[in-house]
Each structure stands twice: as C-alpha cells, then as structure tokens.
Design a protein around this motif. Structure first.
Motif, PDB file in Angstrom:
ATOM      1  N   ALA A   1     -20.523  -2.224 -15.251  1.00  0.00           N
ATOM      2  CA  ALA A   1     -21.139  -0.991 -14.914  1.00  0.00           C
ATOM      3  C   ALA A   1     -19.958   0.217 -15.313  1.00  0.00           C
ATOM      4  CB  ALA A   1     -21.862  -1.341 -13.759  1.00  0.00           C
ATOM      5  N   PHE A   2     -20.274   1.654 -14.889  1.00  0.00           N
ATOM      6  CA  PHE A   2     -19.525   2.489 -15.594  1.00  0.00           C
ATOM      7  C   PHE A   2     -20.608   3.475 -15.029  1.00  0.00           C
ATOM      8  CE2 PHE A   2     -20.163   1.813 -20.165  1.00  0.00           C
ATOM      9  CZ  PHE A   2     -20.605   3.124 -19.718  1.00  0.00           C
ATOM     10  N   ASP A   3     -19.500   4.556 -13.942  1.00  0.00           N
ATOM     11  CA  ASP A   3     -20.202   5.766 -14.267  1.00  0.00           C
ATOM     12  C   ASP A   3     -20.299   6.648 -15.080  1.00  0.00           C
ATOM     13  OD1 ASP A   3     -21.959   5.314 -12.118  1.00  0.00           O
ATOM     14  OD2 ASP A   3     -21.059   5.514 -11.060  1.00  0.00           O
ATOM     15  N   GLY A   4     -20.818   7.971 -15.839  1.00  0.00           N
ATOM     16  CA  GLY A   4     -20.128   8.211 -16.372  1.00  0.00           C
ATOM     17  C   GLY A   4     -20.909   8.152 -18.000  1.00  0.00           C
ATOM     18  N   ASP A   5     -19.752   8.997 -18.950  1.00  0.00           N
ATOM     19  CA  ASP A   5     -19.360   9.546 -20.442  1.00  0.00           C
ATOM     20  C   ASP A   5     -20.343   7.166 -20.860  1.00  0.00           C
ATOM     21  OD1 ASP A   5     -21.122  10.181 -23.127  1.00  0.00           O
ATOM     22  OD2 ASP A   5     -18.507  10.296 -22.784  1.00  0.00           O
ATOM     23  N   ALA A   6     -20.960   7.650 -21.366  1.00  0.00           N
ATOM     24  CA  ALA A   6     -21.170   5.990 -22.423  1.00  0.00           C
ATOM     25  C   ALA A   6     -20.134   6.111 -23.192  1.00  0.00           C
ATOM     26  CB  ALA A   6     -22.279   6.099 -22.775  1.00  0.00           C
ATOM     27  N   SER A   7     -19.741   7.379 -23.834  1.00  0.00           N
ATOM     28  CA  SER A   7     -19.526   6.891 -25.681  1.00  0.00           C
ATOM     29  C   SER A   7     -18.336   6.143 -25.667  1.00  0.00           C
ATOM     30  CB  SER A   7     -19.038   8.756 -26.304  1.00  0.00           C
ATOM     31  OG  SER A   7     -18.510   9.605 -25.240  1.00  0.00           O
ATOM     32  N   SER A   8     -16.906   6.992 -24.946  1.00  0.00           N
ATOM     33  CA  SER A   8     -15.851   5.963 -24.110  1.00  0.00           C
ATOM     34  C   SER A   8     -15.953   4.849 -24.035  1.00  0.00           C
ATOM     35  CB  SER A   8     -14.517   7.631 -22.677  1.00  0.00           C
ATOM     36  OG  SER A   8     -15.659   6.698 -22.290  1.00  0.00           O
ATOM     37  N   HIS A   9     -17.027   4.162 -23.600  1.00  0.00           N
ATOM     38  CA  HIS A   9     -17.300   2.223 -23.121  1.00  0.00           C
ATOM     39  C   HIS A   9     -17.495   2.034 -24.154  1.00  0.00           C
ATOM     40  CE1 HIS A   9     -16.084   3.202 -18.603  1.00  0.00           C
ATOM     41  NE2 HIS A   9     -16.392   4.231 -18.772  1.00  0.00           N
ATOM     42  N   LEU A  10     -18.512   2.608 -25.977  1.00  0.00           N
ATOM     43  CA  LEU A  10     -19.087   1.454 -26.216  1.00  0.00           C
ATOM     44  C   LEU A  10     -17.856   0.835 -27.305  1.00  0.00           C
ATOM     45  CD1 LEU A  10     -20.929   4.686 -28.107  1.00  0.00           C
ATOM     46  CD2 LEU A  10     -21.411   3.091 -26.593  1.00  0.00           C
ATOM     47  N   ALA A  11     -16.320   0.917 -27.200  1.00  0.00           N
ATOM     48  CA  ALA A  11     -15.880   0.441 -27.805  1.00  0.00           C
ATOM     49  C   ALA A  11     -15.503  -1.334 -27.482  1.00  0.00           C
ATOM     50  CB  ALA A  11     -14.447   0.818 -28.428  1.00  0.00           C
ATOM     51  N   ASN A  12     -15.946  -0.758 -25.528  1.00  0.00           N
ATOM     52  CA  ASN A  12     -15.967  -1.887 -25.289  1.00  0.00           C
ATOM     53  C   ASN A  12     -16.787  -3.174 -24.660  1.00  0.00           C
ATOM     54  OD1 ASN A  12     -13.482  -1.438 -24.065  1.00  0.00           O
ATOM     55  ND2 ASN A  12     -13.813  -0.085 -22.747  1.00  0.00           N
ATOM     56  N   MET A  13     -18.024  -2.308 -25.088  1.00  0.00           N
ATOM     57  CA  MET A  13     -19.644  -3.081 -25.208  1.00  0.00           C
ATOM     58  C   MET A  13     -19.466  -4.537 -26.439  1.00  0.00           C
ATOM     59  SD  MET A  13     -21.792  -0.369 -24.933  1.00  0.00           S
ATOM     60  CE  MET A  13     -23.206  -0.725 -23.667  1.00  0.00           C
ATOM     61  N   LEU A  14     -20.305  -5.145 -25.684  1.00  0.00           N
ATOM     62  CA  LEU A  14     -20.760  -6.345 -26.535  1.00  0.00           C
ATOM     63  C   LEU A  14     -21.568  -6.258 -27.594  1.00  0.00           C
ATOM     64  CD1 LEU A  14     -19.748  -9.604 -23.799  1.00  0.00           C
ATOM     65  CD2 LEU A  14     -18.401  -8.719 -25.669  1.00  0.00           C
ATOM     66  N   SER A  15     -21.709  -6.869 -28.067  1.00  0.00           N
ATOM     67  CA  SER A  15     -23.336  -6.590 -28.893  1.00  0.00           C
ATOM     68  C   SER A  15     -23.583  -7.844 -29.196  1.00  0.00           C
ATOM     69  CB  SER A  15     -23.306  -6.310 -30.959  1.00  0.00           C
ATOM     70  OG  SER A  15     -22.774  -5.430 -30.771  1.00  0.00           O
ATOM     71  N   LEU A  16     -24.967  -8.317 -29.265  1.00  0.00           N
ATOM     72  CA  LEU A  16     -25.724  -9.900 -28.052  1.00  0.00           C
ATOM     73  C   LEU A  16     -26.456  -9.810 -29.115  1.00  0.00           C
ATOM     74  CD1 LEU A  16     -24.048  -9.657 -24.731  1.00  0.00           C
ATOM     75  CD2 LEU A  16     -22.990 -11.300 -26.420  1.00  0.00           C
ATOM     76  N   LYS A  17     -27.658 -10.385 -28.487  1.00  0.00           N
ATOM     77  CA  LYS A  17     -28.880 -10.883 -28.706  1.00  0.00           C
ATOM     78  C   LYS A  17     -29.739 -11.192 -26.892  1.00  0.00           C
ATOM     79  CE  LYS A  17     -28.927 -11.352 -33.247  1.00  0.00           C
ATOM     80  NZ  LYS A  17     -29.636 -10.467 -33.985  1.00  0.00           N
ATOM     81  N   GLY A  18     -30.894  -9.967 -27.505  1.00  0.00           N
ATOM     82  CA  GLY A  18     -31.441 -10.306 -26.044  1.00  0.00           C
ATOM     83  C   GLY A  18     -32.991 -10.745 -26.001  1.00  0.00           C
ATOM     84  N   ILE A  19     -33.116 -11.217 -25.258  1.00  0.00           N
ATOM     85  CA  ILE A  19     -34.991 -11.708 -25.353  1.00  0.00           C
ATOM     86  C   ILE A  19     -35.356 -10.970 -24.188  1.00  0.00           C
ATOM     87  CG2 ILE A  19     -34.124 -13.889 -23.759  1.00  0.00           C
ATOM     88  CD1 ILE A  19     -36.496 -15.457 -25.114  1.00  0.00           C
ATOM     89  N   TRP A  20     -36.530 -10.709 -24.847  1.00  0.00           N
ATOM     90  CA  TRP A  20     -37.664  -9.901 -24.252  1.00  0.00           C
ATOM     91  C   TRP A  20     -38.227 -10.910 -23.298  1.00  0.00           C
ATOM     92  CZ3 TRP A  20     -37.549  -4.808 -23.828  1.00  0.00           C
ATOM     93  CH2 TRP A  20     -36.634  -3.634 -24.439  1.00  0.00           C
ATOM     94  N   ASP A  21     -38.310 -10.476 -21.862  1.00  0.00           N
ATOM     95  CA  ASP A  21     -39.384 -11.687 -21.374  1.00  0.00           C
ATOM     96  C   ASP A  21     -40.230 -11.059 -20.771  1.00  0.00           C
ATOM     97  OD1 ASP A  21     -41.095 -13.765 -19.946  1.00  0.00           O
ATOM     98  OD2 ASP A  21     -37.895 -15.015 -19.258  1.00  0.00           O
ATOM     99  N   THR A  22     -41.583 -10.965 -20.116  1.00  0.00           N
ATOM    100  CA  THR A  22     -42.117 -10.326 -19.018  1.00  0.00           C
ATOM    101  C   THR A  22     -43.074 -10.796 -18.231  1.00  0.00           C
ATOM    102  OG1 THR A  22     -44.386 -11.383 -20.376  1.00  0.00           O
ATOM    103  CG2 THR A  22     -43.478  -9.395 -21.555  1.00  0.00           C
TER     104      THR A  22
END
Length: 176
Positions: A29-50
C-alpha cells in the motif's frame, strides 16, 4: 462525468464457468501516483468470490512483497476458524481501476494468488449471466444504476422494445 471502467470475463471457448478468475496486480500500500509504483506490482491471478466478506492473498504474495502485518483477524473457512495476519495492499484490476489500501487477510488459496471479496466487489456493479450456457461476468466502477430482474419477470410489458425483440428471436431459435 465519472471515469467509468469495466471488465468482462468469459470462457475462452464459451460454456459455463464454475470459477471466475482474472488478472490482478498487487503491491504494498502507498499513497500518491500509481505510475511510479507499477514496476513494483506483481501480476497475479485473482479469483472473484461473492461468498467472501473480504479479500485475501497467499503467504507467497506476502513473502514476495515483503509485507508487514497491520493486524490480525479471525476467519471462518470450510476448515474451521483461525486467527490470520492482515496486510495493506493496493490492487490494480484489469479494468484499470486501482483500489488503495485494501486490508487483505493471509490465506491458503487454490488456483489463485488473490481472492477478490465483497469489500472490492461492492465498489461497483457486478453481474453474472449464463445466457445460452455461456457464463459472462461483468464488473464496472463506479456503480451506474440498479439492476433488478424481478419487474420484467412480473410484468413483461416493462421490458424495453429491444429486450422483447431479443427474447423473441431467442425463443424462435429454441423452438426449432
């Protein structure tokens, strides 16, 4: 005018889906502009669960992001209840919607790294249809209007002209 974003999930070959899985990006979690953090984001699979009140991530995601717990919570699963660590993360959904400071619970998940629960799903409109035995899940942010199938079932004249034509064409195909 609000910035609307939407995503749709369908089976690659058509048919019914028994699990809704999409790409999702996760970072600390961080505050501010996401573009500077995109390189730190993990690309994962998410399951949607209602059926899940809150969202969750696997211990592997915790380790890869070197997350520190922000608290604990008691969770109930099919295997019983347990106290689990909670973390703050930012999520990036495939529709380009970033969700900041999501409190996620550490959990062992099967088939995905992230569980997207009702805490995220209720930020927008969510629907699942199975027309012609093809599952389509759609999600949009922000919520645009209320969807209620009951009035049209109770009073078919409440259907729009386009909806009545579409249903009639479908009925004709099924009666052949």
């Amino acid at each position: 005018m609000p910035d609307y974003r939407a995503l749709t999930l369908k089976a690659s070959q058509g048919g019914l889906l028994n699990c809704l899985i999409s790409d999702v990006k996760v970072c600390y979690a961080f505050d501010g502009d996401a573009s500077s953090h995109l390189a730190n984001m993990l690309s994962l699979k998410g399951i949607w669960d209602t059926g899940a009140t809150g969202s969750a991530i696997t211990p592997d995601v915790v380790k890869r992001l070197d997350l520190k717990p922000v608290g604990m919570t008691r969770v109930s699963t099919a295997n019983g209840t347990a106290d689990q660590n909670q973390y703050l993360v930012n999520l990036m959904l495939p529709n380009g919607v970033g969700v900041r400071a999501v409190k996620v619970t550490e959990a062992d998940l099967t088939g995905a790294d992230v569980l997207i629960g009702m805490d995220v799903i209720t930020l927008g409109d969510f629907s699942i249809t199975n027309f012609n035995r093809n599952t389509v899940m759609s999600f949009r942010v922000p919520s645009c209007y209320e969807v209620d199938f009951v009035p049209a079932v109770a009073d078919p004249s409440a259907l729009s002209r386009a909806e009545r034509r579409r249903i009639k064409r479908q009925d004709n195909r099924h009666s052949k």
